[in-house]
Design a protein around this motif. Structure first.
Motif, PDB file in Angstrom:
ATOM      1  N   SER A  55      61.526  16.710 -30.230  1.00 50.24           N
ATOM      2  CA  SER A  55      61.131  17.535 -29.087  1.00 50.24           C
ATOM      3  C   SER A  55      59.681  18.018 -29.206  1.00 50.24           C
ATOM      4  CB  SER A  55      62.069  18.736 -28.977  1.00 50.24           C
ATOM      5  OG  SER A  55      62.120  19.397 -30.235  1.00 50.24           O
ATOM      6  N   ASN A  56      59.110  17.796 -30.388  1.00 48.36           N
ATOM      7  CA  ASN A  56      57.689  18.122 -30.526  1.00 48.36           C
ATOM      8  C   ASN A  56      57.339  19.598 -30.385  1.00 48.36           C
ATOM      9  OD1 ASN A  56      55.776  16.272 -31.249  1.00 48.36           O
ATOM     10  ND2 ASN A  56      56.037  15.115 -29.351  1.00 48.36           N
TER      11      ASN A  56
ATOM     12  N   TRP B  71      59.324  15.657 -34.571  1.00 49.44           N
ATOM     13  CA  TRP B  71      59.087  14.334 -33.980  1.00 49.44           C
ATOM     14  C   TRP B  71      59.857  14.115 -32.682  1.00 49.44           C
ATOM     15  CZ3 TRP B  71      54.953  12.940 -36.172  1.00 49.44           C
ATOM     16  CH2 TRP B  71      54.735  13.227 -37.536  1.00 49.44           C
TER      17      TRP B  71
END
Lengths: 261, 269
Positions: free
Chosen positions: A54-55, A52
């Motif tokens: 740094s993806n 959620w």
């Protein structure tokens, strides 16, 4: 039925829960003596931020899945084709079967330096490594499987005029599926190892679960490494259950040619 | 027996060669089989009687001589012959229906017609209700009924049966013999049937070919002129049995002596 299934799933999860809790307690109480060993809660936090924050987790995962899909599918297609060919042609068999059985015992990672020189530092090398990892096991198992097909089943097809490619698809491949599936499972295992190793060693690669683990080294971020380890474990289990286990259930178990376990 | 023979075996010898030695399975066999007759070939273990059938099927080629089927030399297997195996050799990945349609759809039959035809043979073999069963769920006797249906469905000229009931228990075997006679009377196929049971031979055959011990040759031929349905007792039945037995006995003894002498196992054929 579904209630039983949920119950079974819970039973299967139980050992992981126990190990997780023990691990957490040991790390929190400082009993491990290793400062850099992350607790499951650290790993979870790390995974959360990789997803959620740094993806990047999905990007790593998708890159790896792409490579293993291409490499493994190549290994399956060519492995079965070569296995069939070698089982049908005595001369080819005489020449190549000893070579293949020798190459099976070469750890796939040993190929990587060679491939890095020949094919460069990028995707191609990793995919080729994955391919080699799966190929030899699948080719060998296909070949030996076809050699063990009941001769009278082949006769039963020949007597109605079936030969050549039709014989391959209607008798030889289904008749050796037990051995082929064993090869597919062995092959995917080798392919996963090749994927992770290849990603670590191919310098031009930026994405991939193997890369993520390797890069975390520079930050001493062991939690990220464990996220990678767990992700690989889960992915390979899911692929095994979703594809190979299911293939097994729909074919050789349904046909009663192998004992259900 | 007024017409032309449908199967002729002319001066056939078969030698198997491996790295160690030559095995002479058959030497100089001459035989003729007439249309719509039930022929049983009997002989001691390892006398090459299965080899003879494999030569007619085209699975093997004779070392010398030739096999003629319906006027033409046999070069390879083909759908003018049906084959029933001792180990059934059903395709475990196909259902009962799929096993029976195999010979049809691979010979240009449309799927729908093949299924219709297969259903006829399922009825003939009393297999109704098992169309979609996989072979591993069936008993030995039922498996062999599928095997016979598979071999008959595409209407071959001759039916070759290699000890088809050898793996069945005594009760099932007897039942299958009765069934086979019924089906043969309905279809009037030429049958070549291998066995080493004299009782079975005399129950089934119009004509019994007795083979010698290895290398296999024709020892003698016994015509069986008993009315059907037969039973396994009665003077005329026992008389034929005696005839076959006396031909066989010498050979079995010889076979045992040879196999002891050459250190071969008795039961390889």
């Amino acid at each position: 039925m579904t209630k039983d299934k949920i119950k079974q799933d819970l039973i299967n999860l139980f050992p992981f829960v126990v190990v997780g809790i023990l691990w957490e307690v040991i790390v929190q109480l400082g009993l491990s003596g290793i400062k850099t060993l992350p607790a499951p809660s650290d790993i979870f936090r790390s995974a959360w931020s990789l997803i959620w924050g740094s993806n990047v987790l999905f990007h790593h995962l998708l890159s790896s899945l792409y490579r293993i899909t291409v490499g493994y599918l190549l290994a399956v297609t060519l492995g079965i084709a070569v296995g069939v060919l070698l089982s049908l042609n005595k001369t080819l068999h005489m020449i190549f079967s000893p070579v293949i059985s020798l190459l099976i015992s070469v750890p796939t990672l040993a190929w990587v330096p060679v491939l890095l020189v020949i094919m460069g530092l990028g995707d191609r090398t990793v995919i080729m490594t994955i391919f080699l990892g799966g190929f030899f096991a699948i080719a060998y198992n296909t070949m030996s499987g076809i050699e063990m097909v009941n001769q009278n089943q082949i006769h039963a097809a020949e007597i109605v005029g079936v030969k050549g490619l039709r014989l391959v698809f209607s008798v030889l491949i289904p008749g050796s599926l037990v051995s082929i599936i064993a090869g597919l499972r062995l092959g995917i295992g080798y392919s996963w190892r090749a994927l992770v190793g290849g990603e670590m060693l191919a310098a031009m690669i930026q994405w991939g679960v193997g890369k993520m683990i390797y890069q975390a080294r520079f930050f001493n971020d062991t939690a990220v490494m464990f996220v990678g380890l767990i992700l690989i474990g889960i992915s390979s289990t899911i692929i095994d259950q979703l594809l190979l286990r299911r293939l097994e259930r729909w074919t050789i178990e349904k046909w009663g040619v192998v004992a259900e376990n | 027996m007024n017409s032309e023979p449908i199967v002729e075996i002319k001066g056939v010898s078969k030698t198997f060669t491996d790295s160690h030695n030559n095995v002479h399975a058959l030497t100089n066999v001459d035989l003729e089989f007439w249309p719509s007759t039930f022929n049983v070939i009997i002989g001691p273990s390892g006398c090459g009687k299965s080899t003879l059938l494999y030569l007619v099927a085209g699975f093997e080629t004779p070392t010398t001589g030739q096999v003629i089927l319906n006027g033409e030399e046999v070069k390879e297997p083909g759908p003018d012959r049906g084959f029933v195996f001792q180990d059934y050799a059903l395709f475990p990945w196909r259902t009962v229906l799929g096993n029976i349609t195999f010979g049809l759809t691979n010979n240009g039959w449309k799927r729908k017609e093949a299924i219709e035809r297969a259903r006829e043979y399922i009825r003939l073999m009393n297999l109704e209700g098992f169309e979609n069963a996989f072979p591993h769920t069936l008993s030995g006797g039922m498996k062999q009924r599928v095997g016979i249906a598979r071999a008959l469905a595409y209407d071959p000229l001759v039916l070759l049966m290699d000890e088809p009931f050898g793996a069945l228990d005594a009760q099932t075997r007897k039942y299958m013999q009765q069934e086979l006679v019924r089906i043969w009377q309905e279809t009037k196929k030429t049958v070549l049937f291998i066995t080493h049971s004299v009782i079975e031979a005399v129950y089934l055959a119009d004509r019994i070919v007795v083979m010698t011990a290895r290398p296999g040759q024709v020892k003698g031929i016994v015509d069986v002129d008993l009315p059907r349905p037969r039973n396994y007792t009665g003077d005329d039945y026992l008389e034929v049995r005696e005839k076959v037995l006396s031909l066989l006995e010498e050979e079995v003894a010889k076979g045992i002596k040879d196999s002891l002498a050459s250190d071969n196992t008795l039961f390889t054929d």
